[in-house]
Design an enzyme around this catalytic site. Structure first.
Site, PDB file in Angstrom:
ATOM      1  N   CYS A 333      21.215 -32.962  13.397  1.00 55.78           N
ATOM      2  CA  CYS A 333      21.202 -31.539  14.079  1.00 55.78           C
ATOM      3  C   CYS A 333      21.595 -30.504  13.106  1.00 55.78           C
ATOM      4  O   CYS A 333      20.651 -29.476  13.187  1.00 55.78           O
ATOM      5  CB  CYS A 333      22.209 -31.497  15.456  1.00 55.78           C
ATOM      6  SG  CYS A 333      23.343 -32.662  15.620  1.00 55.78           S
ATOM      7  N   ASP A 382      14.879 -38.500  16.576  1.00 53.93           N
ATOM      8  CA  ASP A 382      15.675 -37.258  16.864  1.00 53.93           C
ATOM      9  C   ASP A 382      15.001 -36.065  17.050  1.00 53.93           C
ATOM     10  O   ASP A 382      14.279 -35.750  16.441  1.00 53.93           O
ATOM     11  CB  ASP A 382      16.748 -37.314  15.789  1.00 53.93           C
ATOM     12  CG  ASP A 382      18.067 -36.470  16.397  1.00 53.93           C
ATOM     13  OD1 ASP A 382      18.201 -36.336  17.832  1.00 53.93           O
ATOM     14  OD2 ASP A 382      19.064 -36.282  15.524  1.00 53.93           O
ATOM     15  N   HIS A 384      15.355 -31.828  18.377  1.00 59.67           N
ATOM     16  CA  HIS A 384      16.236 -30.800  18.775  1.00 59.67           C
ATOM     17  C   HIS A 384      15.407 -29.674  19.381  1.00 59.67           C
ATOM     18  O   HIS A 384      14.495 -29.119  18.717  1.00 59.67           O
ATOM     19  CB  HIS A 384      17.126 -30.180  17.679  1.00 59.67           C
ATOM     20  CG  HIS A 384      18.267 -31.135  17.286  1.00 59.67           C
ATOM     21  ND1 HIS A 384      17.841 -32.058  16.475  1.00 59.67           N
ATOM     22  CD2 HIS A 384      19.383 -31.581  17.873  1.00 59.67           C
ATOM     23  CE1 HIS A 384      18.937 -32.951  16.244  1.00 59.67           C
ATOM     24  NE2 HIS A 384      19.856 -32.648  17.242  1.00 59.67           N
ATOM     25  N   LYS A 464      26.026 -35.395  28.453  1.00 61.67           N
ATOM     26  CA  LYS A 464      24.856 -35.952  28.129  1.00 61.67           C
ATOM     27  C   LYS A 464      24.214 -36.826  29.110  1.00 61.67           C
ATOM     28  O   LYS A 464      25.112 -37.203  30.126  1.00 61.67           O
ATOM     29  CB  LYS A 464      24.840 -36.670  26.970  1.00 61.67           C
ATOM     30  CG  LYS A 464      25.946 -37.931  27.043  1.00 61.67           C
ATOM     31  CD  LYS A 464      26.079 -38.887  25.776  1.00 61.67           C
ATOM     32  CE  LYS A 464      26.913 -40.090  25.983  1.00 61.67           C
ATOM     33  NZ  LYS A 464      26.711 -41.001  25.032  1.00 61.67           N
TER      34      LYS A 464
END
Length: 642
Positions: A333, A382, A384, A464
RNA sequence: GCCGGUGUAGCUCAAUGGCAGAGCAACCGCCUUGUAAGCGGUCGGUUGGAGGUUCGAUUCCUCUCACCGGCUCCA
């Protein structure tokens, strides 16, 4: 004596008051007492030996989960009695039923080894043979405390001391008395098919500061066949073990010299990994994600800002060089945030979706490492998503939909969904957490997805959604997770220009689909037991020439297949056909293509699929046409059925 | 990290204080093969690593590394 009116199985029956459930079964005649394990009386789970009260009664057999728990709980008690008889100094901790069996935690002065299990099992059979009734007794808490103190049962005393109730129940079976809520089977003789399985250490109350106890795991079933099936299931799971398949199929290895928890992908293993990665990149691009790449090493400063230094330190690899602290990234992140911050952002470009196959390293305690399933270095798919607050719900829903699409493509159709809330160690205000949690909840509800709450299991920066997937033999594995995060944008002071031309705070959605590629790779192998679908197989076709004189033809077939994107390899070993077939079979290659005089002459191939079915005289074009179809459709099955 | 177990040839496993072995694999040769193991030969080991006890250690002890089953944690 009065009589009680009981409704059971759609009928109403009268029994004398004081009758037990068992008595009623005899009177009712709606089935033999052998079939029933427990009952629900006015909604309350009761044992068969318990007295009836007026109202609604439901008799429970093996198919009822709570009934199975009663049965296995009794098995745990019988085991505890056996252990007490064999090792009278033993202190009992707790012994519940679990998903497909039971365990009991003991503090035994001597060390139990797997060799002791048959002896304990033997004693259990003896106790079953005695057919001792399990008698429920209600004691005052004081009496119970006195009794267990007297017996030196420290753990029971501790449990009692923490209980609020004035009275407690104990179950007595012969000389063995255990503090227990119950209910239980009426008698030890009803316990039929059980087996002790394994031995493990377990902390008292799961707390590593407390004493380590010896745990014995076992399982129990009503029917012998079910026990046998379960033992077969365990064998099946072992056969599917990805560590074993990885070796047999020559996919990956671990190395003592390199350290624990880091994976080496062999050429074939890297092919499979490459297919998974290509699939992910392609699908992400299709859905408007931008692929980025960020470094593995950042200065500590960045992790101070993100909060990782405070909340994630124990999992991070850090070191110092020239007086500067560095961190090997445990998450992607912060890197994506830096890219976000490289220019002013506008509400018009939202959502901004960065995707990375980001390799991260997390320190895991040595004891938890497990093949590919739990490693220290792994790659996440991953992403974002930086978006406006009003976009969260839609973005989360979209991400979920995408995740399910990917999972289905890889062959997973069954899921369980969890919504995890704020953990104890967390950044950010209560208000932000509530907002984020509510947004996730709305997304789930808008998609009509059934979910369960998982309190306190969120990540330190946000709540989450976890999706767990069920594999071919029914086991659940961690899959996609989606996190709504209001905290990191604030910590990094992320902004975008709104329609009012003023700075606004974006929201970050963190999300992975396959999550750790390593783990998913392992799950995939176990799900298929190594028999990967055609499109995922590292080697799709083993070409087997019968004699040396067929080698040229075999190479020609190989060349043509490779030109069409089919992963084919000629087996040039000077070995019998049977041997080469066997090799291909062990390596789980979907097709063996045998070529001999007949094939050379007619310009065909002989096709053998993994089921062993053998079809001669297939034209190369026909085979390649179907192979291309399986690849294009990412088909789960590829058998030669004509 | 903790509890318990394991570590011997590439793989699966023997040898338990007294010369470290077998099968498969690999290599060489023969066989030229029709759908899950053709035949013969050869090579292969600081017994995970370090230290100790002993005349002598794969075997016993200590430490360490790795793996396995759990606890705890997690993608």
């Amino acid at each position: 004596m009065g009589r009680l009116r009981i409704r059971v199985g759609g009928r109403e029956i009268e029994v004398p008051s004081g009758s037990t459930v068992w008595d009623l079964i005899g009177e009712w005649g709606g089935g033999s007492s052998q079939e029933y394990i427990a009952a629900r009386l006015n909604g309350r789970l009761v044992g068969l030996a318990e007295p009836l009260e007026e109202g609604e009664l439901e008799l429970l057999g093996w198919e009822d989960e709570e009934a199975r728990e009663v049965y296995r709980h009794t098995a745990a008690h019988v085991m505890a009695q056996a252990v007490m008889e064999l090792y009278p100094e033993t202190k009992l901790a707790i012994g519940p039923a679990i998903h497909d069996g039971f365990y009991y935690d003991f503090d035994i002065p001597v060390r139990i080894t797997p060799d002791d299990l048959p002896r304990i099992e033997e004693r259990m059979r003896e106790i079953v043979g005695r057919n001792t009734p399990l008698i429920r007794e209600v004691w005052s808490k004081e009496d119970a405390l006195r009794y267990f103190k007297d017996q030196g049962q420290d753990y029971k005393v501790e449990i009692l001391e923490e209980m609020g109730e004035e009275t407690v129940t104990v179950y007595r079976q012969g000389g063995f008395v255990d503090l227990c809520r119950g209910p239980h089977l009426p008698s030890t003789g009803m316990l039929k098919n059980f087996k002790l399985l394994s031995l493990a250490g377990a902390y008292w109350r799961g707390d590593e500061a407390r004493p380590m106890l010896q745990r014995i795991y076992g399982t129990a079933f009503l029917e012998r066949k079910d026990l046998e099936d379960y033992l077969h299931f365990l064998e099946e799971a072992e056969r599917r073990d990805h560590r074993r398949l990885g070796r047999e199929m020559d996919l990956f290895s671990f190395h003592e010299e390199a350290g624990a928890g880091v994976v080496f992908y062999h050429p074939r293993g890297a092919i499979l990994r490459g297919i998974i990665e290509d699939f992910l990149k392609e699908e992400h691009r299709k859905r408007g994600y931008q692929v980025v790449v960020t470094p593995h090493l950042f200065k500590g400063e960045l992790w101070e800002i993100s909060g990782h230094m405070d909340y994630y330190q124990e999992n991070m690899y850090t070191f110092e060089k020239d007086g500067t602290r560095y961190v090997v990234k445990p998450m992607n992140c912060p890197g994506h945030i830096l890219i976000y911050k490289t220019k002013p952002r506008s509400y018009r470009e939202m959502p901004i979706k960065f995707f990375e196959l980001g390799t991260v390293y997390r320190y895991e305690r040595s004891g938890v490492l497990h093949g590919l399933m739990r490693v220290r270095g792994f790659t996440q798919d991953d992403a974002h998503i930086f978006c406006r607050e009003d976009q969260i719900e839609e973005q989360v829903a979209e991400a979920l939909d995408f995740a399910f699409y990917c999972l289905r493509t890889f062959g997973f159709d069954d899921y369980e969904v969890y919504l995890s809330t704020k953990p104890e160690k967390a950044v950010g205000s209560e208000k932000l957490w509530e907002k984020a949690t509510a947004a996730l909840q709305r997304s789930l509800e808008s998609m009509n997805i059934e979910y369960q709450w998982d309190p306190g299991e969120g990540v330190f920066y946000g709540p989450k959604i976890d999706v767990k997937l069920r594999d071919a033999i029914g086991r659940l594995w961690q899959g996609p997770t989606i996190q709504a995060d209001f905290n990191l944008p604030e910590r990094f002071d992320l902004t975008y220009a709104g329609p009012d031309n003023r700075p606004h705070r974006p929201v970050m959605i963190h999300r992975v689909v396959l999550a750790g590629i390593e783990r998913f790779y392992g799950v995939l192998l176990e799900h298929y037991g190594g028999h990967l679908p055609f499109w995922l197989s590292p080697i799709q076709v083993a070409i087997i020439p019968i004699a040396d004189r067929h080698l040229d033809y075999a190479r020609e077939v190989e060349k043509k297949m490779k030109e069409r994107g089919i992963r084919a390899e000629v087996d040039e070993d000077r070995q019998t056909v049977g041997m080469k077939i066997r090799k291909a079979q062990i390596q789980k290659v979907p097709f063996s293509v045998v070529v001999g005089d007949r094939e050379v002459e007619s310009g065909t191939i002989s096709v053998r699929d993994r089921t062993g079915k053998d079809t001669r005289g297939v034209t190369l074009d026909e085979f390649m046409r179907r192979a291309e179809e399986w690849i294009a459709q990412r088909a789960r099955e590829s058998v030669w059925d004509c």
